[in-house]
Design a protein around this motif. Sequence first.
Motif, PDB file in Angstrom:
ATOM      1  N   ASP A 152       0.812  -1.214   0.000  1.00  0.00           N
ATOM      2  CA  ASP A 152       0.000   0.000   0.000  1.00  0.00           C
ATOM      3  C   ASP A 152       0.849   1.269   0.000  1.00  0.00           C
ATOM      4  O   ASP A 152       0.493   2.269   0.606  1.00  0.00           O
ATOM      5  CB  ASP A 152      -0.931   0.008   1.215  1.00  0.00           C
ATOM      6  N   TRP A 153       1.987   1.200  -0.659  1.00  0.00           N
ATOM      7  CA  TRP A 153       2.889   2.351  -0.668  1.00  0.00           C
ATOM      8  C   TRP A 153       2.213   3.600  -1.227  1.00  0.00           C
ATOM      9  O   TRP A 153       2.494   4.708  -0.785  1.00  0.00           O
ATOM     10  CB  TRP A 153       4.131   2.041  -1.507  1.00  0.00           C
ATOM     11  N   LEU A 154       1.324   3.426  -2.197  1.00  0.00           N
ATOM     12  CA  LEU A 154       0.706   4.591  -2.843  1.00  0.00           C
ATOM     13  C   LEU A 154      -0.103   5.434  -1.865  1.00  0.00           C
ATOM     14  O   LEU A 154      -0.193   6.656  -2.013  1.00  0.00           O
ATOM     15  CB  LEU A 154      -0.200   4.120  -3.988  1.00  0.00           C
ATOM     16  N   VAL A 155      -0.684   4.800  -0.857  1.00  0.00           N
ATOM     17  CA  VAL A 155      -1.528   5.531   0.100  1.00  0.00           C
ATOM     18  C   VAL A 155      -0.860   5.654   1.459  1.00  0.00           C
ATOM     19  O   VAL A 155      -1.479   6.130   2.414  1.00  0.00           O
ATOM     20  CB  VAL A 155      -2.898   4.821   0.256  1.00  0.00           C
ATOM     21  N   ASN A 156       0.392   5.210   1.560  1.00  0.00           N
ATOM     22  CA  ASN A 156       1.133   5.297   2.813  1.00  0.00           C
ATOM     23  C   ASN A 156       2.075   6.497   2.757  1.00  0.00           C
ATOM     24  O   ASN A 156       2.994   6.538   1.936  1.00  0.00           O
ATOM     25  CB  ASN A 156       1.929   4.006   3.035  1.00  0.00           C
ATOM     26  N   PRO A 157       1.884   7.503   3.638  1.00  0.00           N
ATOM     27  CA  PRO A 157       2.740   8.708   3.565  1.00  0.00           C
ATOM     28  C   PRO A 157       4.228   8.413   3.698  1.00  0.00           C
ATOM     29  O   PRO A 157       5.056   9.162   3.190  1.00  0.00           O
ATOM     30  CB  PRO A 157       2.233   9.557   4.741  1.00  0.00           C
ATOM     31  N   LYS A 158       4.579   7.296   4.387  1.00  0.00           N
ATOM     32  CA  LYS A 158       5.994   6.977   4.573  1.00  0.00           C
ATOM     33  C   LYS A 158       6.660   6.520   3.281  1.00  0.00           C
ATOM     34  O   LYS A 158       7.854   6.718   3.069  1.00  0.00           O
ATOM     35  CB  LYS A 158       6.149   5.878   5.630  1.00  0.00           C
ATOM     36  N   TYR A 159       5.894   5.854   2.426  1.00  0.00           N
ATOM     37  CA  TYR A 159       6.484   5.232   1.236  1.00  0.00           C
ATOM     38  C   TYR A 159       5.946   5.780  -0.083  1.00  0.00           C
ATOM     39  O   TYR A 159       6.369   5.332  -1.143  1.00  0.00           O
ATOM     40  CB  TYR A 159       6.243   3.720   1.274  1.00  0.00           C
ATOM     41  N   ALA A 160       4.993   6.712  -0.039  1.00  0.00           N
ATOM     42  CA  ALA A 160       4.367   7.189  -1.277  1.00  0.00           C
ATOM     43  C   ALA A 160       5.392   7.783  -2.242  1.00  0.00           C
ATOM     44  O   ALA A 160       5.282   7.615  -3.467  1.00  0.00           O
ATOM     45  CB  ALA A 160       3.284   8.216  -0.949  1.00  0.00           C
ATOM     46  N   LEU A 161       6.408   8.458  -1.685  1.00  0.00           N
ATOM     47  CA  LEU A 161       7.413   9.075  -2.556  1.00  0.00           C
ATOM     48  C   LEU A 161       8.157   8.017  -3.378  1.00  0.00           C
ATOM     49  O   LEU A 161       8.548   8.274  -4.519  1.00  0.00           O
ATOM     50  CB  LEU A 161       8.399   9.876  -1.707  1.00  0.00           C
ATOM     51  N   TYR A 162       8.309   6.826  -2.803  1.00  0.00           N
ATOM     52  CA  TYR A 162       9.036   5.775  -3.514  1.00  0.00           C
ATOM     53  C   TYR A 162       8.236   5.242  -4.712  1.00  0.00           C
ATOM     54  O   TYR A 162       8.814   4.702  -5.646  1.00  0.00           O
ATOM     55  CB  TYR A 162       9.379   4.640  -2.550  1.00  0.00           C
ATOM     56  N   THR A 163       6.908   5.392  -4.655  1.00  0.00           N
ATOM     57  CA  THR A 163       6.125   4.982  -5.828  1.00  0.00           C
ATOM     58  C   THR A 163       6.402   5.923  -6.999  1.00  0.00           C
ATOM     59  O   THR A 163       6.411   5.485  -8.149  1.00  0.00           O
ATOM     60  CB  THR A 163       4.622   4.990  -5.507  1.00  0.00           C
ATOM     61  N   VAL A 164       6.649   7.192  -6.704  1.00  0.00           N
ATOM     62  CA  VAL A 164       7.021   8.140  -7.766  1.00  0.00           C
ATOM     63  C   VAL A 164       8.388   7.755  -8.339  1.00  0.00           C
ATOM     64  O   VAL A 164       8.609   7.829  -9.557  1.00  0.00           O
ATOM     65  CB  VAL A 164       7.049   9.579  -7.218  1.00  0.00           C
ATOM     66  N   ASN A 241      -0.873  13.221  -6.915  1.00  0.00           N
ATOM     67  CA  ASN A 241      -1.379  14.591  -6.733  1.00  0.00           C
ATOM     68  C   ASN A 241      -0.765  15.254  -5.497  1.00  0.00           C
ATOM     69  O   ASN A 241      -1.402  16.028  -4.790  1.00  0.00           O
ATOM     70  CB  ASN A 241      -2.911  14.586  -6.629  1.00  0.00           C
ATOM     71  N   GLY A 242       0.482  14.880  -5.224  1.00  0.00           N
ATOM     72  CA  GLY A 242       1.193  15.475  -4.095  1.00  0.00           C
ATOM     73  C   GLY A 242       0.916  14.810  -2.755  1.00  0.00           C
ATOM     74  O   GLY A 242       1.571  15.112  -1.768  1.00  0.00           O
ATOM     75  N   GLY A 243      -0.026  13.925  -2.710  1.00  0.00           N
ATOM     76  CA  GLY A 243      -0.408  13.292  -1.460  1.00  0.00           C
ATOM     77  C   GLY A 243       0.296  11.975  -1.232  1.00  0.00           C
ATOM     78  O   GLY A 243       1.210  11.617  -1.982  1.00  0.00           O
ATOM     79  N   PRO A 244      -0.113  11.228  -0.223  1.00  0.00           N
ATOM     80  CA  PRO A 244      -1.135  11.623   0.752  1.00  0.00           C
ATOM     81  C   PRO A 244      -0.591  12.636   1.774  1.00  0.00           C
ATOM     82  O   PRO A 244       0.510  12.457   2.300  1.00  0.00           O
ATOM     83  CB  PRO A 244      -1.485  10.296   1.436  1.00  0.00           C
ATOM     84  N   GLY A 245      -1.365  13.668   1.996  1.00  0.00           N
ATOM     85  CA  GLY A 245      -0.988  14.691   2.977  1.00  0.00           C
ATOM     86  C   GLY A 245       0.254  15.471   2.624  1.00  0.00           C
ATOM     87  O   GLY A 245       0.998  15.878   3.515  1.00  0.00           O
ATOM     88  N   GLY A 246       0.515  15.672   1.337  1.00  0.00           N
ATOM     89  CA  GLY A 246       1.699  16.425   0.925  1.00  0.00           C
ATOM     90  C   GLY A 246       2.978  15.623   0.976  1.00  0.00           C
ATOM     91  O   GLY A 246       4.063  16.190   0.846  1.00  0.00           O
ATOM     92  N   ALA A 247       2.883  14.315   1.135  1.00  0.00           N
ATOM     93  CA  ALA A 247       4.081  13.476   1.279  1.00  0.00           C
ATOM     94  C   ALA A 247       4.901  13.398   0.004  1.00  0.00           C
ATOM     95  O   ALA A 247       6.088  13.065   0.055  1.00  0.00           O
ATOM     96  CB  ALA A 247       3.681  12.065   1.715  1.00  0.00           C
ATOM     97  N   THR A 248       4.299  13.671  -1.134  1.00  0.00           N
ATOM     98  CA  THR A 248       5.039  13.578  -2.404  1.00  0.00           C
ATOM     99  C   THR A 248       5.081  14.920  -3.135  1.00  0.00           C
ATOM    100  O   THR A 248       5.379  14.956  -4.323  1.00  0.00           O
ATOM    101  CB  THR A 248       4.395  12.519  -3.319  1.00  0.00           C
ATOM    102  N   GLU A 249       4.775  15.977  -2.444  1.00  0.00           N
ATOM    103  CA  GLU A 249       4.786  17.285  -3.114  1.00  0.00           C
ATOM    104  C   GLU A 249       6.211  17.686  -3.475  1.00  0.00           C
ATOM    105  O   GLU A 249       7.135  17.577  -2.676  1.00  0.00           O
ATOM    106  CB  GLU A 249       4.164  18.351  -2.225  1.00  0.00           C
ATOM    107  N   MET A 250       6.369  18.161  -4.712  1.00  0.00           N
ATOM    108  CA  MET A 250       7.662  18.620  -5.231  1.00  0.00           C
ATOM    109  C   MET A 250       7.624  20.147  -5.371  1.00  0.00           C
ATOM    110  O   MET A 250       6.549  20.761  -5.380  1.00  0.00           O
ATOM    111  CB  MET A 250       7.927  17.977  -6.596  1.00  0.00           C
ATOM    112  N   PRO A 251       8.795  20.780  -5.526  1.00  0.00           N
ATOM    113  CA  PRO A 251       8.811  22.228  -5.731  1.00  0.00           C
ATOM    114  C   PRO A 251       7.938  22.698  -6.895  1.00  0.00           C
ATOM    115  O   PRO A 251       7.326  23.760  -6.821  1.00  0.00           O
ATOM    116  CB  PRO A 251      10.295  22.514  -5.992  1.00  0.00           C
ATOM    117  N   SER A 252       7.888  21.914  -7.968  1.00  0.00           N
ATOM    118  CA  SER A 252       7.053  22.314  -9.111  1.00  0.00           C
ATOM    119  C   SER A 252       5.570  22.336  -8.719  1.00  0.00           C
ATOM    120  O   SER A 252       4.823  23.219  -9.160  1.00  0.00           O
ATOM    121  CB  SER A 252       7.271  21.355 -10.277  1.00  0.00           C
TER     122      SER A 252
END
Length: 298
Positions: A152-164, A241-252
């Motif tokens: 569930d990495w896509l919805v887990n704030p700890k690992y969501a960035l790794y899905t990107v 979309n930068g989530g969950p909770g801004g965990a994958t938000e980038m400068p762009s």
Amino acid sequence: MTRMFEIKRYFAAQLPKIVLAPSGVIILIAIYGFIAWTASISLSSSKVMPIYDFVGLEQFVRLWSTPRWHVAVENLFVFSALYLSIATVFGLFIAILLDQRIRAEGFLRTVFLYPMALSFIVSGVAWKWVLNPGLGLQKMVRDWGWTSFTFDWLVNPKYALYTVVIAAVWQSSGFAMAIFLAGLRGIDNSIIKAAQMEGASQARIYVSVVVPMLRPAFLSVIVLLGQIAIKTFDLTFALTNGGPGGATEMPSMFMFSATFERNQMAVGAASAMMMLAAVVAIMVPYLYTELRKPSNDH
């Protein structure tokens, strides 16, 4: 007749410049002109609409005092480090395998390069389906009987960035492979044969001879993938979309949100200038190396 001949020869010599002039003007306006405009906005108090006043570096101070911007920068560093290292190593590994003159090289080369033909939006949507716990990999494995399997990495704030990172590596490894393969094919075989005659193993030849000679290819891959990492927007937008909770938000994404959603145009422009500074920091060493080549050749 002599005068006419000289006029024709003059226009023939100037023809490339005349043809390229419109493109040059458009580039100057559409790229460098808008960079200058963005820089001026970053020094103003613009909010919803541009305001052409001057407030100094106030927006940059405001930007760096925003915790959300710090999260975006931290995400960018983690994403860039993993994306560059994994895509580079994986691309080099594939290139070395293809360099063994295998029979299906043309087909495999196309397979590995094909993801680069897709837009990041398409890749993001596809990986969103694959990584969605309720639709993709997790559901498929559980349907096979492994009901305790969890991904569930896509919805887990700890690992969501790794899905990107996974999606970006999948899309760009073929591109790195193509550059490394071109570099491998450009190496003089006599050097490799000399190493073989001295008894060096194939692995030792690659580690000690071939890979060091790929320095220009490494530089090209890192520069090109580096600027892709800094401006990554569409892949993250489509996938999380930068989530969950801004965990994958980038400068762009921060820049887009500040400019078009939170009515902070000047802060968005300041973040854009910081991204430009990062790209320049990558490009300047590359250009310096490239421009030094002619003098070294002499």
